[in-house]
Structures are given as C-alpha cells and as structure tokens.
Design a protein around this motif. Structure first.
Motif, short mmCIF file in Angstrom:
data_model
loop_
_atom_site.label_atom_id
_atom_site.label_comp_id
_atom_site.label_asym_id
_atom_site.label_seq_id
_atom_site.Cartn_x
_atom_site.Cartn_y
_atom_site.Cartn_z
N PHE A 39 0.72 -1.22 0.11
CA PHE A 39 0.01 -0.03 -0.03
C PHE A 39 0.85 1.19 -0.11
CE2 PHE A 39 0.56 -0.68 4.60
CZ PHE A 39 0.84 0.46 5.14
N TYR A 40 2.05 1.27 0.74
CA TYR A 40 2.94 2.39 0.65
C TYR A 40 3.36 2.83 -0.78
CZ TYR A 40 6.93 5.19 1.74
OH TYR A 40 8.10 6.57 1.69
N ILE A 100 -14.22 1.15 4.96
CA ILE A 100 -14.53 1.91 5.94
C ILE A 100 -13.73 3.23 5.87
CG2 ILE A 100 -13.42 2.24 8.76
CD1 ILE A 100 -16.02 -0.01 7.97
N THR A 101 -14.51 4.38 5.91
CA THR A 101 -13.97 5.67 5.57
C THR A 101 -14.23 6.70 6.82
OG1 THR A 101 -16.02 6.30 4.50
CG2 THR A 101 -14.41 5.23 2.98
N LYS A 102 -14.86 6.35 7.77
CA LYS A 102 -15.28 7.02 8.91
C LYS A 102 -14.88 6.56 10.25
CE LYS A 102 -19.93 6.25 9.77
NZ LYS A 102 -21.40 6.74 9.88
N PHE A 103 -14.98 7.49 11.27
CA PHE A 103 -14.48 7.14 12.87
C PHE A 103 -15.82 7.22 13.52
CE2 PHE A 103 -12.76 8.53 16.96
CZ PHE A 103 -12.36 7.18 17.27
N VAL A 104 -16.05 6.52 14.42
CA VAL A 104 -17.08 6.48 15.52
C VAL A 104 -16.37 6.67 16.67
CG1 VAL A 104 -18.95 5.24 16.30
CG2 VAL A 104 -18.28 4.64 13.97
N LEU A 174 -4.42 -6.14 16.10
CA LEU A 174 -5.36 -6.77 15.41
C LEU A 174 -6.49 -5.61 14.96
CD1 LEU A 174 -6.22 -8.80 18.60
CD2 LEU A 174 -5.20 -9.45 16.23
N MET A 175 -6.54 -4.48 15.28
CA MET A 175 -7.32 -3.31 14.63
C MET A 175 -6.64 -3.06 13.20
SD MET A 175 -9.75 -1.19 14.74
CE MET A 175 -10.52 -0.81 16.32
N ALA A 176 -5.22 -2.76 13.42
CA ALA A 176 -4.76 -2.35 12.14
C ALA A 176 -4.91 -3.47 10.93
CB ALA A 176 -3.39 -2.16 12.32
N ARG A 177 -4.87 -4.64 11.38
CA ARG A 177 -5.16 -5.60 10.45
C ARG A 177 -6.72 -5.85 9.76
NH1 ARG A 177 -2.23 -11.02 13.11
NH2 ARG A 177 -0.16 -10.60 12.75
N LYS A 178 -7.46 -5.48 10.70
CA LYS A 178 -8.81 -5.47 10.22
C LYS A 178 -9.13 -4.15 9.42
CE LYS A 178 -12.06 -6.58 13.28
NZ LYS A 178 -12.97 -6.77 14.44
N LEU A 179 -8.56 -3.16 9.94
CA LEU A 179 -8.71 -1.79 8.94
C LEU A 179 -8.03 -2.22 7.66
CD1 LEU A 179 -7.70 0.97 11.51
CD2 LEU A 179 -10.11 0.46 10.67
N ALA A 180 -6.99 -2.54 7.64
CA ALA A 180 -6.52 -3.25 6.19
C ALA A 180 -7.19 -3.95 5.37
CB ALA A 180 -4.78 -3.80 6.42
N GLY A 183 -10.00 -1.52 3.66
CA GLY A 183 -9.33 -0.60 2.65
C GLY A 183 -8.60 0.66 3.53
N LEU A 184 -8.18 0.81 4.87
CA LEU A 184 -7.90 1.68 5.54
C LEU A 184 -6.23 1.54 5.78
CD1 LEU A 184 -9.89 3.29 8.32
CD2 LEU A 184 -9.28 4.45 6.23
N THR A 185 -5.35 2.57 5.38
CA THR A 185 -4.07 2.56 5.59
C THR A 185 -3.60 3.44 6.49
OG1 THR A 185 -3.44 3.94 3.74
CG2 THR A 185 -3.95 1.64 3.23
N PRO A 186 -2.25 3.47 7.19
CA PRO A 186 -1.59 4.52 7.89
C PRO A 186 -1.58 5.92 7.11
CG PRO A 186 -0.54 2.63 8.20
CD PRO A 186 -1.49 2.37 7.07
N PHE A 187 -1.76 6.14 6.08
CA PHE A 187 -1.85 7.51 5.15
C PHE A 187 -3.20 8.13 5.42
CE2 PHE A 187 1.20 4.83 3.00
CZ PHE A 187 2.35 5.49 3.11
#
Length: 225
Positions: A39-40, A100-104, A174-180, A183-187
């Motif tokens: 993704f980078y 996922i494009t938003k934060f709750v 675990l959260m980072a893996r689920k976000l990946a 479709g969400l990345t650290p960018f």
C-alpha cells in the motif's frame, strides 16, 4: 482527428477523471493485486490511460499496464470491466468489499465513553510513580486519606503500566489488520483515530468498528433489492 476519435478521447478523459477523483482505492487495489506491491508503494497511483486492451497506471515513478481479458469491444464496457476488475482485486488481496472511511467516537456509546475515560485516567495516573507520592496533585487531593492504597499503587505502577500497554498494543495490531482488510492504511487520518483510541480503550473500539461494518453491510444488501 475524426469525429469518432474525438469522441473516444472525450470518453477516455471522462473515465480517467472519474476514476482518479472518486475511485482511488480501486486504482490502488488494481496495482497491489497485479504488481504485488504494498500500500505504501501505490499511495500516489493515478490512471493515465485506458483503451480497449488495457489500462495504464502510474505509481511511485513506475508505470503498470493491466490488460483487459478479453479486450473490450467499446469503451462503453469500461464501467462494468473496471468494477469486475476491482472485485477480482479484492478477492486476490483477501479484502472485504466494505470500505471503512469514517471514525465512530467513543461518546457515541455511553458505555464505551465510560471505558475510554477510565483507561485515560488510568494511563494518566500511572504514567509517573511520583503521582502516588506526597506532594503530587493526585496524592494531595485524593490519596492522602488512603495512604495504604497509594502505597499499593506505587508498588504496582511499573508492572501495571507495562501490562496495560502490552495488552492494548496487541489490540492495536489486531485493529490495524482489520482496518487493512477494509481498505484503510496509515496514510489516512481515520486509521490513526481508530488505532489511537484502541491504544487507550482497548476492545471497545473494535466493537464500534464491528458495528459500523455490520451497518454498511446492511446498507449494501438493501441497495441490491
């Protein structure tokens, strides 16, 4: 330039403009799946050309050519082909079609907000051993009446902080893996909001994310009917 050629150029420009503006995630997935990149490497991917045989995408100073199989008969097929290409890319990458494009926020659920606040106070209190010693604001205002409890907190402070940070760090992974997978990345700032709050509150952030995913699945299913 003939009329048909001019119309084709206009169609090409419209497709590329639409994809680059509204479907960046899809373009990045095309590259990740076909070129086996990270993704980078594809964070700045842009579609630069489309014709009946392939699409061209520039990324990281490189250019990839991804063929249509079979070739299209007309650019009118482009939408259907690009959608199918994205579905194939998701399958290849093992990702969900729910983005996922938003934060709750924690305050959206009172119990989660209480948990978040409790852990934030715990982090703050146990961040320094001196907080449990005479002369500190915490000790003088709250703990001076229970010196035994203050001594107990002082004793366990290093170990408790390590245990909490270790456990919540695992939750962050675990959260980072689920976000990946979605479709969400650290960018993206939303990624940091999810992972950052997970480090503070732990599992309740994951519960909110699961709820958001379930909600989006329902919306997607409703659109099919």
């Amino acid at each position: 330039m003939s009329t048909s050629e001019a119309q084709e150029m206009v169609a090409k420009e419209r497709i590329m403009k639409h994809m680059n503006a509204d479907h960046q995630e899809s373009i990045r997935r095309y590259i990740e799946a076909s070129e086996q990149t990270s993704f980078y490497q594809v964070r700045d991917a842009q579609m630069t050309d489309i014709n009946l045989n392939n699409i061209k995408i520039s990324y990281g100073g490189k250019q990839a050519v991804i063929p249509f199989d079979p070739p299209m008969k007309s650019l009118r097929e482009a939408r259907e082909r690009l959608v199918q290409m994205d579905k194939d890319s998701l399958q290849t990458l093992g990702r969900s079609d729910i983005s996922i494009t938003k934060f709750v926020q924690p305050y959206a659920i009172p119990a989660h907000m209480m948990n978040f606040t409790t852990w934030l106070i715990t982090y703050t209190a146990f961040s320094r051993r001196s907080n449990f010693m005479a002369g500190s604001l915490l000790y003088d205002t709250l703990l001076s009446r229970t010196p035994g409890f203050a001594t107990f907190c002082l004793t366990i402070q290093p170990l408790l902080l390590v245990i909490i940070m270790g456990a919540h760090s695992v939750e962050c992974v675990l959260m980072a893996r689920k976000l990946a997978k979605h479709g969400l990345t650290p960018f993206e700032a939303v990624w940091w909001l999810w992972v950052g709050t997970t480090f503070v509150e732990g599992f309740t952030a994951s519960l909110r994310l699961n709820g958001l995913i379930a909600e989006k699945k329902k919306e997607k299913e409703a659109k099919k009917h």
